[in-house]
Design a protein around this motif. Structure first.
Motif, PDB file in Angstrom:
ATOM      1  N   GLY B  21      -9.531   0.428 -11.765  1.00  0.00           N
ATOM      2  CA  GLY B  21     -10.016  -0.931 -11.934  1.00  0.00           C
ATOM      3  C   GLY B  21     -10.192  -1.602 -10.598  1.00  0.00           C
ATOM      4  N   ALA B  22      -9.131  -1.619  -9.819  1.00  0.00           N
ATOM      5  CA  ALA B  22      -9.160  -2.362  -8.566  1.00  0.00           C
ATOM      6  C   ALA B  22      -9.927  -1.634  -7.481  1.00  0.00           C
ATOM      7  CB  ALA B  22      -7.746  -2.618  -8.088  1.00  0.00           C
ATOM      8  N   LEU B 151      -4.517  -5.737   0.239  1.00  0.00           N
ATOM      9  CA  LEU B 151      -5.877  -6.238  -0.024  1.00  0.00           C
ATOM     10  C   LEU B 151      -6.511  -5.584  -1.253  1.00  0.00           C
ATOM     11  CD1 LEU B 151      -7.324  -6.410   3.606  1.00  0.00           C
ATOM     12  CD2 LEU B 151      -7.086  -8.342   2.045  1.00  0.00           C
ATOM     13  N   TRP B 152      -6.216  -4.292  -1.453  1.00  0.00           N
ATOM     14  CA  TRP B 152      -6.922  -3.559  -2.503  1.00  0.00           C
ATOM     15  C   TRP B 152      -6.163  -3.491  -3.822  1.00  0.00           C
ATOM     16  CZ3 TRP B 152      -9.455  -2.675   2.065  1.00  0.00           C
ATOM     17  CH2 TRP B 152     -10.801  -2.326   1.994  1.00  0.00           C
ATOM     18  N   LYS B 153      -4.845  -3.605  -3.745  1.00  0.00           N
ATOM     19  CA  LYS B 153      -4.064  -3.336  -4.947  1.00  0.00           C
ATOM     20  C   LYS B 153      -3.238  -4.527  -5.384  1.00  0.00           C
ATOM     21  CE  LYS B 153      -3.390   0.844  -5.672  1.00  0.00           C
ATOM     22  NZ  LYS B 153      -2.688   2.090  -5.919  1.00  0.00           N
ATOM     23  N   ASP B 154      -2.728  -4.412  -6.570  1.00  0.00           N
ATOM     24  CA  ASP B 154      -1.895  -5.469  -7.110  1.00  0.00           C
ATOM     25  C   ASP B 154      -0.462  -5.255  -6.640  1.00  0.00           C
ATOM     26  OD1 ASP B 154      -1.069  -7.620  -8.504  1.00  0.00           O
ATOM     27  OD2 ASP B 154      -0.948  -6.579 -10.422  1.00  0.00           O
ATOM     28  N   LEU B 155      -0.245  -5.526  -5.362  1.00  0.00           N
ATOM     29  CA  LEU B 155       1.025  -5.190  -4.726  1.00  0.00           C
ATOM     30  C   LEU B 155       1.466  -6.401  -3.915  1.00  0.00           C
ATOM     31  CD1 LEU B 155       2.681  -2.520  -4.439  1.00  0.00           C
ATOM     32  CD2 LEU B 155       1.495  -2.160  -2.273  1.00  0.00           C
ATOM     33  N   ASP B 159       6.555  -5.777  -0.850  1.00  0.00           N
ATOM     34  CA  ASP B 159       6.615  -4.405  -1.362  1.00  0.00           C
ATOM     35  C   ASP B 159       5.795  -3.471  -0.483  1.00  0.00           C
ATOM     36  OD1 ASP B 159       8.315  -4.973  -3.452  1.00  0.00           O
ATOM     37  OD2 ASP B 159       6.670  -5.572  -4.779  1.00  0.00           O
ATOM     38  N   ALA B 160       4.617  -3.942  -0.062  1.00  0.00           N
ATOM     39  CA  ALA B 160       3.773  -3.120   0.817  1.00  0.00           C
ATOM     40  C   ALA B 160       4.525  -2.815   2.113  1.00  0.00           C
ATOM     41  CB  ALA B 160       2.460  -3.840   1.107  1.00  0.00           C
ATOM     42  N   LYS B 161       5.213  -3.818   2.647  1.00  0.00           N
ATOM     43  CA  LYS B 161       5.957  -3.633   3.901  1.00  0.00           C
ATOM     44  C   LYS B 161       7.148  -2.692   3.721  1.00  0.00           C
ATOM     45  CE  LYS B 161       6.656  -7.712   5.975  1.00  0.00           C
ATOM     46  NZ  LYS B 161       6.874  -9.173   5.893  1.00  0.00           N
ATOM     47  N   GLY B 223     -11.343  -9.924   3.186  1.00  0.00           N
ATOM     48  CA  GLY B 223     -10.383  -9.028   3.825  1.00  0.00           C
ATOM     49  C   GLY B 223     -10.873  -7.589   3.783  1.00  0.00           C
ATOM     50  N   LYS B 224     -11.357  -7.173   2.609  1.00  0.00           N
ATOM     51  CA  LYS B 224     -11.918  -5.823   2.494  1.00  0.00           C
ATOM     52  C   LYS B 224     -13.074  -5.648   3.467  1.00  0.00           C
ATOM     53  CE  LYS B 224     -11.094  -5.034  -2.438  1.00  0.00           C
ATOM     54  NZ  LYS B 224     -11.744  -4.629  -3.693  1.00  0.00           N
ATOM     55  N   ILE B 225     -13.914  -6.667   3.540  1.00  0.00           N
ATOM     56  CA  ILE B 225     -15.116  -6.567   4.362  1.00  0.00           C
ATOM     57  C   ILE B 225     -14.760  -6.355   5.821  1.00  0.00           C
ATOM     58  CG2 ILE B 225     -17.170  -7.836   5.163  1.00  0.00           C
ATOM     59  CD1 ILE B 225     -17.212  -9.146   2.334  1.00  0.00           C
ATOM     60  N   MET B 226     -13.690  -7.007   6.274  1.00  0.00           N
ATOM     61  CA  MET B 226     -13.329  -6.826   7.681  1.00  0.00           C
ATOM     62  C   MET B 226     -12.427  -5.609   7.886  1.00  0.00           C
ATOM     63  SD  MET B 226      -9.993  -7.727   9.006  1.00  0.00           S
ATOM     64  CE  MET B 226      -8.588  -7.505   7.926  1.00  0.00           C
TER      65      MET B 226
END
Lengths: 422, 422
Positions: B21-22, B151-155, B159-161, B223-226
Motif C-alpha cells: 500500500g505505502a 518517510l515511506w512507512k507507517d513507523l 522506532d525508526a531510530k 520528503g520522498k521527492i528530495m
C-alpha cells in the motif's frame, strides 16, 4: 505590464535583488497584484491593495481592539509600525495574547535570506521584532537561510555562509540581547532535532500542495520543493531542544512581511496533523523603492534603496536625487496646491522611521497644504535616517567574531517570562 | 498478474516487508519485469531476466576478464558471490581497479533501511562488502536510512531510530572492524558537510528527473521527492570530513542489489556537474523467497524467509516445510528423472551460502541425476545456514551499546591503503 516593488520590509528572505531570471521561475502567474516569497508585483499606482490581500490570504486585519488589548496587557504603547498599519494583518495574535494573559510563554521567530548588504527596509522587521522581544521578554530565534540562497541563486556555498555570518553581525548591531536570541544558519545548524522535525513536515506535505502554494513546477529543483519544510521547522518549539528542552507546546509568533505568508499557511495547515501548535503571525506591508510605489527594484541599481553601509553623503544624495516627490512641479504650484503624501516617498519613509506621531501628523498637514516644500521634507528624512544608519555602523564595529559565534551557539535561555526546562 | 520476489539481497533499503500500500504508490507501472527501489516484480517463472535488466539500465555485465583482473590485483580468489554471478553487473569497476593499481585509495558505501529483524538475505550484501573491505583494506561507510523508513512507512520516528541502532548491532555482529567502518543513522548524522552536499545535489536535480527515475507523482510527499539526494550524498567523499578530511576526489564503490541502481544513475548523472567523482557499482541479483522465485513475500508471513533471530528448530522447520522443491513428486519419480536445480530453492540458497565450489557442483550433479533426494538436499541447507545464523547470534550478545556508539562516532580512519588526511 506589471511592475515590481522594492520589498523593503523584507520578510524572511529574498530582498534587495530579486534576480528575476532565477527567482521568478517558480512564481505563479496571477492577475493584478502578485505577492509570494519571490515576487511582489502590482499594476496599481498606489501599490499593493492590502485589504484584498487579507481577503485572498484569509488572514485577519489588525484592528484597534487588538492594539488596545496589547497595550492593556503590556502596559506600554504599541510600536509605531503597528499604530500606522505597517504591520496590518495577523493570524492568531489573540492566541498569543491569551497565552500572555495566563502567564505562559511563547517565542518569536523571524529570519533573513543572507545578502551582501542590508538596506534600511531590512531593518524594519528586526526593529519591530526587537520591540516585541523587549516588550514581551521572550526568546527569539533568527533563521539565516543560506541554504535557500544557494538553492535559488547563483551563489557559491561559501559565499552564502559568509554572508550569513556577516548578516548576523548586522543584526546583532541592532542591539539584540545574546541572552534571549539564537541566530542560526541552516547550513551550520540543520541536523538533530531540527532535521527530524523537517523530515516530519516533509512527510506530511505533497508536491501537489507546494505546487499550489508556491507555484513550483516540474522544472523546479528538488531542493526548492522541499525547502518550505526548512522554513516551517523553526515555528515548532521542539526544533530547538537547547532552548525548549524538547517541549512541543510553546507557541510561536512570527513577524514578517505578507509575502512570506504562503510558507506559514502551509505550516499552519500541517501543524495539527503533527500535533504541533500553529504559529501566530503579524504581517507587514512593503516599503517602496526610492523611485516610487510602482518602480522596479534592480539588483544592478543600488540607487533604489539606502543601505546600512552608505555614508551620510550617499544617503543625502540618494534621497535628494531619487526619492519620488509628491510635490508640485514648481514652488509656486506646490504652495498653491500642496503635495500628495500618498505617493511621496520621503513622507512614506518617515511613516516607517519617524516615531513621533505628532510630528509626523504636522509634517503631513504642512506638506499637504504646501507649507512644507519637497526639499525641506527630504531634509527631514535625511536627518531621520542618517543617525539611525550611523548608529548601526558604529555598533557593528564593536561586534567581534566571538560575539557572533556566541549568538549562534545552541544554548539554554532565561528571560523574565521564560526559562529553558531542565 | 505480476508476482513479487523476496528481495533478499536487499539493496540499500526496503526489505522484508514491502508494505505494498505505502511503498508502491510511487512505483512506475511498467511491462513485464519491474525493478526499482520499492518493487521487484516478474511474470517469468525463472525470476527476473537480468541480462535484459543490464540492457535496460545501461550497466555492464561482470565478465571473466574483470574477475581475473581482480584476482591478479588482490592476489586472492574472488568471492563466491562474484564467481557465481550473484553480483552480476557493475558500473566503472575498472576505474576502481585502476585506482588500486596506482596505489590510490577508494572507499566503500553500502546501507540498509532499518527494519525489525534481518533475514538471511540481508546478510548477503554485508558478507560481500566485508569481503571487499578485507580484500582491498579500505574505509567503509554504512548508511542507516531511518529517515527514509519514516518517510515511506507507517513507523514512528523513535522506532525508526531504535531499529537503526539495533540493526547497527546486527551488522557489527557480522565482524566489521571498528577501525575501518563508520555506521551512521540519517537522523543522527545529517548536518554539517553531509547536509551541504545534500543541498548541492538537490539543487541540481529537478522534479522532472526524479519523476522519471523513481516514478514520483504529484501526490508524493516532498520528503520522498528530495530523498534521492540523501541516498546520493554518501557517494561523495567530501560528505565525510572526519574520514576524508574534506578531500573531494576519493572514489566510492557501492555494492548493492540492482534495484537500487536508479539512485546511483541519478548520482552518477549529477556528479560531473558538481565536480565530484562518479561512484562505481557492483550489482547483485535477488535471493528468492522460500516458496519459490515467483512467490510473493508477505510482511505478515514470516515463513517466507529465515531471520537471523530464528532458532535452529525454526530454521529446520521452515526449510523442510516451505522451501520449494525442484524434485520429483515421489521418490521413484525423483530417482528416475532427477531434480531441477533451476527452480529448487534449497539449491538456490546453497549457491548463496555454501562457499565450496566443488561440493556445490557435486550437489548439483547428484540432485539433477536423482541420486540426492529433496530431504537430503534440505538437510544440507539446514546444516549450512544454521551455524551461520548461530554465529551471528552469539557474536551479537557480546556487542555493547558503547561498541555500537563507537562505530557511529565520526572519526579519522587508518587502513593499510588509506589514512585520513590531516
Amino acid at each position: 505590464m506589471t511592475e515590481e516593488l522594492v520589498k523593503a520590509v523584507p520578510n524572511l528572505k529574498v530582498s534587495e535583488d530579486p534576480d528575476n531570471g532565477a527567482m521568478n521561475v517558480d512564481a505563479p502567474e496571477d492577475a493584478n497584484d502578485v505577492v509570494n516569497p519571490w515576487t511582489v508585483q502590482t499594476t496599481n499606482d498606489k501599490g499593493i491593495d492590502y485589504d484584498k490581500l487579507i481577503e485572498k490570504f484569509g488572514s485577519q486585519k489588525i484592528d484597534p481592539a487588538l492594539l488596545e488589548r496589547m497595550e492593556k496587557l503590556t502596559g506600554v504603547p504599541v510600536h509605531h509600525l503597528l499604530r500606522r498599519g505597517v504591520f496590518f494583518s495577523h493570524r492568531d495574535m489573540g492566541v498569543i495574547l491569551n497565552q500572555v494573559e495566563k502567564g505562559k510563554p511563547f517565542y518569536l521567530y523571524t529570519g533573513r535570506g543572507p545578502s551582501n548588504t542590508l538596506h534600511i527596509g531590512h531593518l524594519i522587521p528586526f526593529m519591530f521584532t526587537k520591540w516585541l522581544q523587549d516588550t514581551f521578554d521572550v526568546p527569539l530565534v533568527i533563521q539565516l537561510t543560506d541554504d535557500e540562497k544557494f538553492l535559488w541563486k547563483d551563489l557559491k556555498k561559501d559565499d552564502a555562509k559568509r554572508l550569513a555570518f556577516e548578516n548576523a553581525r548586522d543584526i546583532i548591531a541592532m542591539g539584540f540581547d545574546v541572552n534571549k536570541t539564537f541566530i542560526f544558519s541552516d547550513f551550520q545548524h540543520i541536523g538533530g532535532a531540527f532535521y527530524e522535525n523537517m523530515v516530519t513536515v516533509m512527510k506530511h506535505v505533497t508536491f501537489n500542495q507546494v505546487k499550489g502554494i508556491f507555484g513550483f513546477n516540474d522544472s523546479s529543483n528538488i531542493g526548492k520543493i522541499m525547502f518550505p519544510a526548512v522554513q516551517a521547522t523553526p515555528a515548532f518549539s521542539s526544533s530547538f531542544p537547547s532552548i525548549f528542552g524538547g517541549k512541543k507546546d510553546v507557541p510561536c509568533l512570527i513577524p514578517c512581511a505578507i509575502d512570506q505568508d504562503p510558507y506559514f499557511r502551509m505550516t499552519r495547515d500541517v501543524a495539527p496533523t503533527l500535533k504541533f501548535r500553529k504559529p501566530a503571525l503579524l504581517h507587514s506591508t512593503f516599503i517602496p523603492a526610492l523611485q516610487g510605489a510602482q518602480t522596479k527594484m534592480s539588483a544592478s541599481d543600488e540607487n533604489t534603496s539606502i543601505y546600512v553601509s552608505d555614508t551620510p553623503k550617499q544617503i543625502k544624495n540618494k534621497i535628494n536625487k531619487y526619492a519620488y516627490s509628491g510635490g508640485g512641479d514648481t514652488i509656486e504650484e506646490h504652495r498653491a496646491n500642496g503635495g500628495n503624501c500618498d505617493v511621496d516617498i520621503s513622507y512614506q519613509y518617515l511613516t516607517f522611521f519617524l516615531e513621533d506621531d505628532a510630528r509626523l501628523e504636522q509634517i503631513r498637514q504642512d506638506y499637504s497644504s504646501g507649507k512644507l516644500l519637497t526639499g525641506e521634507l527630504k531634509q527631514i528624512l535625511v536627518e531621520t535616517v542618517t543617525p539611525l544608519v550611523m548608529a548601526i555602523q558604529e555598533k557593528r564595529k564593536t561586534i567581534t567574531d566571538d560575539m557572533v559565534k556566541e549568538f549562534m551557539r545552541p544554548r539554554p535561555m532565561t528571560t523574565k517570562n521564560f526559562t529553558t526546562p531542565t
